[in-house]
Write an enzyme that holds these catalytic residues in place. Structure first.
Site, PDB file in Angstrom:
ATOM      1  N   GLY A  42      29.215  34.733  29.829  1.00 16.99           N
ATOM      2  CA  GLY A  42      28.998  34.382  31.228  1.00 16.99           C
ATOM      3  C   GLY A  42      29.030  35.572  32.173  1.00 16.99           C
ATOM      4  O   GLY A  42      28.890  36.730  31.768  1.00 16.99           O
ATOM      5  N   TYR A 191      37.019  41.380  47.721  1.00 21.31           N
ATOM      6  CA  TYR A 191      37.335  42.217  46.568  1.00 21.31           C
ATOM      7  C   TYR A 191      36.085  42.744  45.865  1.00 21.31           C
ATOM      8  O   TYR A 191      36.078  43.893  45.381  1.00 21.31           O
ATOM      9  CB  TYR A 191      38.245  41.468  45.594  1.00 21.31           C
ATOM     10  CG  TYR A 191      37.581  40.406  44.754  1.00 21.31           C
ATOM     11  CD1 TYR A 191      37.102  40.692  43.475  1.00 21.31           C
ATOM     12  CD2 TYR A 191      37.427  39.098  45.223  1.00 21.31           C
ATOM     13  CE1 TYR A 191      36.486  39.724  42.706  1.00 21.31           C
ATOM     14  CE2 TYR A 191      36.820  38.126  44.445  1.00 21.31           C
ATOM     15  CZ  TYR A 191      36.351  38.444  43.194  1.00 21.31           C
ATOM     16  OH  TYR A 191      35.743  37.486  42.434  1.00 21.31           O
ATOM     17  N   ALA A 275      27.791  41.071  49.476  1.00 20.35           N
ATOM     18  CA  ALA A 275      28.956  40.626  48.708  1.00 20.35           C
ATOM     19  C   ALA A 275      29.798  39.702  49.586  1.00 20.35           C
ATOM     20  O   ALA A 275      30.957  39.980  49.902  1.00 20.35           O
ATOM     21  CB  ALA A 275      29.774  41.825  48.239  1.00 20.35           C
ATOM     22  N   ASP A 317      34.505  27.967  37.884  1.00 17.49           N
ATOM     23  CA  ASP A 317      33.933  28.186  39.212  1.00 17.49           C
ATOM     24  C   ASP A 317      33.152  26.991  39.718  1.00 17.49           C
ATOM     25  O   ASP A 317      33.024  26.795  40.936  1.00 17.49           O
ATOM     26  CB  ASP A 317      33.021  29.411  39.199  1.00 17.49           C
ATOM     27  CG  ASP A 317      33.784  30.718  39.011  1.00 17.49           C
ATOM     28  OD1 ASP A 317      35.006  30.662  38.814  1.00 17.49           O
ATOM     29  OD2 ASP A 317      33.154  31.786  39.054  1.00 17.49           O
ATOM     30  N   HIS A 449      63.370  52.193  31.954  1.00 16.49           N
ATOM     31  CA  HIS A 449      63.295  53.327  32.868  1.00 16.49           C
ATOM     32  C   HIS A 449      62.743  54.535  32.109  1.00 16.49           C
ATOM     33  O   HIS A 449      63.128  54.774  30.970  1.00 16.49           O
ATOM     34  CB  HIS A 449      64.694  53.656  33.403  1.00 16.49           C
ATOM     35  CG  HIS A 449      64.736  54.893  34.246  1.00 16.49           C
ATOM     36  ND1 HIS A 449      64.328  54.905  35.561  1.00 16.49           N
ATOM     37  CD2 HIS A 449      65.128  56.164  33.961  1.00 16.49           C
ATOM     38  CE1 HIS A 449      64.475  56.134  36.050  1.00 16.49           C
ATOM     39  NE2 HIS A 449      64.967  56.914  35.097  1.00 16.49           N
TER      40      HIS A 449
END
Length: 470
Positions: A42, A191, A275, A317, A449
């Site tokens: 897709g 975006y 866009a 979508d 860390h």
């Protein structure tokens, strides 16, 4: 017409939602047929998520080398880089091909029948497919099913007064340029526009972004947007906010814009990328014949992804916002498992969203403003990446991590972060919300860390009034 194919599950669309539903259905032993007219994967794999991230990586590497050709604080000196765009696009296409080929292999492994062609819905149990082989249409193939899953995705939204064609392009064309334009105007500061605008600017193109709202990324809260706005300006991207687009210039070599409190202007540009968002792909395959309940162009579904017609499901979508591949994937699994007899509902506690700008933005759950709007008494903890050792060593101190939690029981409601590489925080953000974690759960979990992920722990500690490194 060929002899009809009979199956339990028929899926229209082989994008992330459709192919995941097919694979899961195959795992569960459900006879499944997947119809796809283009390439498996897709929009996401072929002309969206994956190719855009590949080009983002190319642009980042090129831009970094340009920095080393000057006075680098790291003490690295290099010659000015050159770009072989054809090879860059070939590398991007190679990644896409590898992934789409892999999907085909997975579908075959799970005994899913893939029919290459364009589906036309006859009724809720029947579809005719116009096969396409080597560019030539063959005889239609009729497929009958017990369950029909609609997963047709979305497509770029066009401006009615400035349709795609000529200098006006969509994200599809922007992801496979044969050559780079000298200048690019982008309509829309969401975006998609900002990701592609950053890519083109880092590759040396003059870029201008036109946005009707008063800030870039208008769907995000202002604090998250500030570091992105600052970075765009430092790259030299022109930002035209609160500005209306009027159409193409008369000579076709620019964009007519209406700035706030100023006369109409022409923004010079060789290409114009529109866009302004995406719209559900709900037309052109007979969907209207089913007379389903709709929300505009989107198919309305319930919390089990069922449409208003028994035996017809819809995901991704096509069902509207949020238009995210990972949402479609989760919905596809949900539908397949229900058809197999499992009890499932699609009620996620949070769906993470990522904007791959530089710096990146990631959100999951509620922001402080959304919590307040919902009438929730919430507290928040913000930890700046400027106080994180690993962020310093990565030159990525302009950003922060923020947690939002209920004040009464410290249940975590949301996370937000902006910074270089923070897209990888999405997994931790989504997991903590889905598992019902409290601030203490995250604050008392030992984080390795030195990592940027320590900022997640420190944000939780700060919300509790126990921050250690600020």
């Amino acid at each position: 017409m060929s002899n009809p194919i009979n199956t339990t599950l028929l899926i229209i669309g082989g994008g992330p939602g459709g192919y995941v539903a097919a694979i899961r259905a195959g795992q569960l032993g459900i006879p499944t047929v997947l119809v796809e007219g283009a390439t498996l994967g897709g929009t996401c794999l072929n002309i969206g998520c994956i190719p855009s991230k590949a080009l983002i990586h190319v642009a980042e590497q090129f831009h970094a080398l340009q920095g080393y050709a000057g006075d680098s604080p790291l003490g690295i000196r290099a010659q000015a880089p050159e770009l072989d765009l054809e090879r860059s696009i070939a590398w991007k296409d190679g990644i896409v091909k590898k992934l789409t080929t892999g999907i085909g292999a997975l579908l075959k492994k799970h005994k899913v029948t893939v029919v290459q062609g364009w589906a036309r819905i006859v009724d809720g149990k029947t579809v005719d497919v116009d096969p396409v082989a080597k560019g030539k249409a063959g005889a239609p193939q009729r497929i009958r099913c017990e369950h029909m899953l609609l997963a047709t995705g979305s497509e770029p939204a066009a401006l009615p007064f400035m349709p795609f064609g000529g200098p006006v392009i969509s994200s599809t064309e922007a992801l496979s340029p044969k050559k780079l334009p000298k200048s690019l105007a982008i309509v829309g500061a969401g975006y998609i526009g900002l990701e592609l605008g950053t890519v083109y600017r880092k590759l040396g193109v003059k870029v201008d972004v036109v946005e009707a709202q008063d800030r870039v990324l208008p769907a995000y809260d202002a604090d998250l947007v500030k570091p992105v706005h600052k970075a765009l300006k430092s790259l030299g991207i022109g930002l035209h906010l609160q500005t209306q687009v009027l159409g193409l210039a008369e000579d076709g070599k620019g964009l007519r814009i209406q700035p706030p409190k100023a006369d109409e202007q022409v923004l010079s540009a060789q290409q114009i990328l529109v866009a302004v968002g995406r719209k559900p792909r709900s037309r052109g395959f007979g969907l209207s014949s089913l007379m389903l309940d709709m929300d505009g162009l989107a198919v309305r579904v319930d919390d089990r992804c069922r449409t208003s017609m028994n035996g017809v499901w819809a995901i991704g979508d096509l069902t509207g916002e949020p238009m995210l591949a990972h949402r479609a994937m989760a919905q596809g699994e949900c539908v397949a498992e229900q058809i197999a007899g499992h009890v499932r509902r699609f009620v996620p506690a949070a769906i993470p969203a990522v904007c791959f700008t530089d710096p990146e933005v990631v959100t999951a759950g509620l922001s402080p403003q959304q919590a307040a709007a919902a009438g929730i008494d919430a507290l928040e903890g913000v930890f700046p990446l400027a106080a994180n050792g690993r962020a310093m060593t990565l030159e990525s101190t302009d950003g922060f991590v923020r947690v939002v939690a209920r004040r009464d029981n410290h249940l975590i409601l949301g996370w937000q972060a902006v910074g270089r590489g923070v897209s990888e925080f999405a997994a931790a953000f989504g997991q903590s919300i889905e598992m019902g974690a409290c601030l203490e759960d995250v604050a008392h979990t030992i984080h390795a860390h030195p990592t940027q992920g320590e900022a997640i722990q420190e944000a939780a500690l700060r919300a509790l009034g126990q921050a250690l490194h600020i």
